[in-house]
Scaffold this motif. Sequence first.
Motif, PDB file in Angstrom:
ATOM      1  N   VAL A  17      43.135  20.893  23.852  1.00  0.00           N
ATOM      2  CA  VAL A  17      43.148  22.105  23.080  1.00  0.00           C
ATOM      3  C   VAL A  17      42.096  22.927  23.393  1.00  0.00           C
ATOM      4  N   LEU A  18      40.733  22.308  23.831  1.00  0.00           N
ATOM      5  CA  LEU A  18      39.618  23.056  24.051  1.00  0.00           C
ATOM      6  C   LEU A  18      39.719  23.975  25.358  1.00  0.00           C
ATOM      7  N   ALA A  19      40.168  22.981  26.420  1.00  0.00           N
ATOM      8  CA  ALA A  19      40.446  23.855  27.607  1.00  0.00           C
ATOM      9  C   ALA A  19      41.594  25.206  27.392  1.00  0.00           C
ATOM     10  N   THR A  20      42.422  24.894  26.689  1.00  0.00           N
ATOM     11  CA  THR A  20      43.475  26.020  26.372  1.00  0.00           C
ATOM     12  C   THR A  20      42.783  27.200  26.062  1.00  0.00           C
ATOM     13  N   GLY A  21      41.775  26.808  24.814  1.00  0.00           N
ATOM     14  CA  GLY A  21      41.279  28.034  24.082  1.00  0.00           C
ATOM     15  C   GLY A  21      40.255  28.658  24.944  1.00  0.00           C
ATOM     16  N   ILE A  22      39.644  27.846  25.815  1.00  0.00           N
ATOM     17  CA  ILE A  22      38.628  28.379  26.735  1.00  0.00           C
ATOM     18  C   ILE A  22      39.233  29.427  27.788  1.00  0.00           C
ATOM     19  N   SER A  23      40.335  29.100  28.365  1.00  0.00           N
ATOM     20  CA  SER A  23      41.191  29.658  29.242  1.00  0.00           C
ATOM     21  C   SER A  23      41.536  31.094  28.632  1.00  0.00           C
ATOM     22  N   LEU A  24      42.211  30.971  27.396  1.00  0.00           N
ATOM     23  CA  LEU A  24      42.760  32.070  26.888  1.00  0.00           C
ATOM     24  C   LEU A  24      41.482  33.208  26.594  1.00  0.00           C
ATOM     25  N   ALA A  25      40.290  32.498  26.218  1.00  0.00           N
ATOM     26  CA  ALA A  25      39.251  33.409  25.736  1.00  0.00           C
ATOM     27  C   ALA A  25      38.598  34.071  27.127  1.00  0.00           C
ATOM     28  N   VAL A  26      38.672  33.410  28.282  1.00  0.00           N
ATOM     29  CA  VAL A  26      38.244  33.888  29.481  1.00  0.00           C
ATOM     30  C   VAL A  26      39.025  35.014  29.928  1.00  0.00           C
ATOM     31  N   LEU A  27      40.568  34.879  29.820  1.00  0.00           N
ATOM     32  CA  LEU A  27      41.573  35.756  30.199  1.00  0.00           C
ATOM     33  C   LEU A  27      41.328  37.064  29.450  1.00  0.00           C
ATOM     34  N   THR A  28      41.396  36.945  28.128  1.00  0.00           N
ATOM     35  CA  THR A  28      41.129  38.187  27.388  1.00  0.00           C
ATOM     36  C   THR A  28      39.668  38.910  27.456  1.00  0.00           C
ATOM     37  N   ALA A  29      38.796  38.178  27.427  1.00  0.00           N
ATOM     38  CA  ALA A  29      37.398  38.635  27.613  1.00  0.00           C
ATOM     39  C   ALA A  29      37.154  39.272  29.065  1.00  0.00           C
ATOM     40  N   GLY A  30      37.861  38.904  30.101  1.00  0.00           N
ATOM     41  CA  GLY A  30      37.510  39.374  31.284  1.00  0.00           C
ATOM     42  C   GLY A  30      38.545  40.673  31.506  1.00  0.00           C
ATOM     43  N   TYR A  31      39.427  40.828  30.955  1.00  0.00           N
ATOM     44  CA  TYR A  31      40.421  41.760  30.886  1.00  0.00           C
ATOM     45  C   TYR A  31      39.578  42.994  29.975  1.00  0.00           C
ATOM     46  N   ALA A  32      39.179  42.395  28.849  1.00  0.00           N
ATOM     47  CA  ALA A  32      38.745  43.479  28.102  1.00  0.00           C
ATOM     48  C   ALA A  32      37.454  44.109  28.404  1.00  0.00           C
ATOM     49  N   SER A  33      36.403  43.368  28.970  1.00  0.00           N
ATOM     50  CA  SER A  33      35.239  43.939  29.311  1.00  0.00           C
ATOM     51  C   SER A  33      35.452  44.499  30.735  1.00  0.00           C
ATOM     52  N   ALA A  34      36.203  44.293  31.592  1.00  0.00           N
ATOM     53  CA  ALA A  34      36.535  45.414  32.672  1.00  0.00           C
ATOM     54  C   ALA A  34      37.068  46.555  32.302  1.00  0.00           C
ATOM     55  N   ILE A  35      37.933  46.744  31.344  1.00  0.00           N
ATOM     56  CA  ILE A  35      38.552  47.720  30.746  1.00  0.00           C
ATOM     57  C   ILE A  35      37.541  48.642  29.922  1.00  0.00           C
TER      58      ILE A  35
END
Length: 343
Positions: A251-269
């Motif tokens: 569950v922790l790994a899944t949450g981190i993966s989702l956070a990295v995905l959304t944070a990466g997209y959001a910060s670049a945009i």
Amino acid sequence: MRRALLKRSLPAHMEVILVPPAGPQTKPKALNYALAFARGELLTIYDAEDIPHPGQLRSAAAVFAASDPRIACLQAELTFYNPSENWLTRQFTAEYAWLFGRLLPMLARLDLPILLGGTSNHFRTDVLRSIGAWDAYNVTEDADLGLRLARFGYRAGMLASRTYEEANCHLGNWMSQRARWLKGWMQTWLVHMRSPARLKADLGNRGFWTAQALLLGVIISALFHPAFLVLTVWSIWSGEFFPAQGNWLLVLATGISLAVLTAGYASAIYAAHLGLKRLGKRRWLGTLLTMPAYWLLISAAAWLALWQLIVAPFHWNKTAHGISRAPAGPAARRRAVLTSPKL
């Protein structure tokens, strides 16, 4: 180029130098040959299609005169005179807006290595010669030179002056150009990482890890971004991304993966939004929201670059210019004067 120059009556202070037809047939080889004829204390590189601010050379000379001798290069800000021609030119403009308007100035302020932009570079000529000038075999010579300046203890700064270029508006032309750039970044990383310990000693911890992020980080992310994106989408669609049962580590790994995905997209945009806002472009929501599609094009170019690195490492993919429908004449020059930042 020779045919174009023969049609023009050049001023007396301009000299045309013909480069001998010997390999490698690259821009840095030509620059190294011409460097032997340079007589001034300062040297500037402009691409043929550039429209620099008319006062840029004087501005660079003034900054050099008032700066620490360790400042060996000044990079002017690059932007485009045809930003709204189509979706591709808008994406190109957004990319350059955060790169030259946000990222490179931050690296300069923090005294970290800067991968130069290839044009509107202003150098101290003696320093350029002392570090070996350009790598004739590197097809993105500006990235290598920026890193080498840092390794020799010199700094690169940003010049508060803009140069307008033609944004690539044709996909095939863009793909060829971007593949060459990425191939050169691969070459640069491989060359400088022949001795990681020496590179770390030259750059220090901060500079070393910055170089890894700028070179290896971009290369790896460009190559494997589509695979991870497809895997993530498939996992969410199939219900495996949020398993109904599982241990807390999963569950922790899944949450981190989702956070990295959304944070990466959001910060670049968001970074691109800030860069565009600085250029006065505020209604580019569609461009910002479709940036992930542009990143997939960059991934395709990265795989092409890797293939070319293997089969033709020193081949220079030429980029066609003068294909934009936007005028690059007096109107663009007036825009360069009116919008260039003041020193």
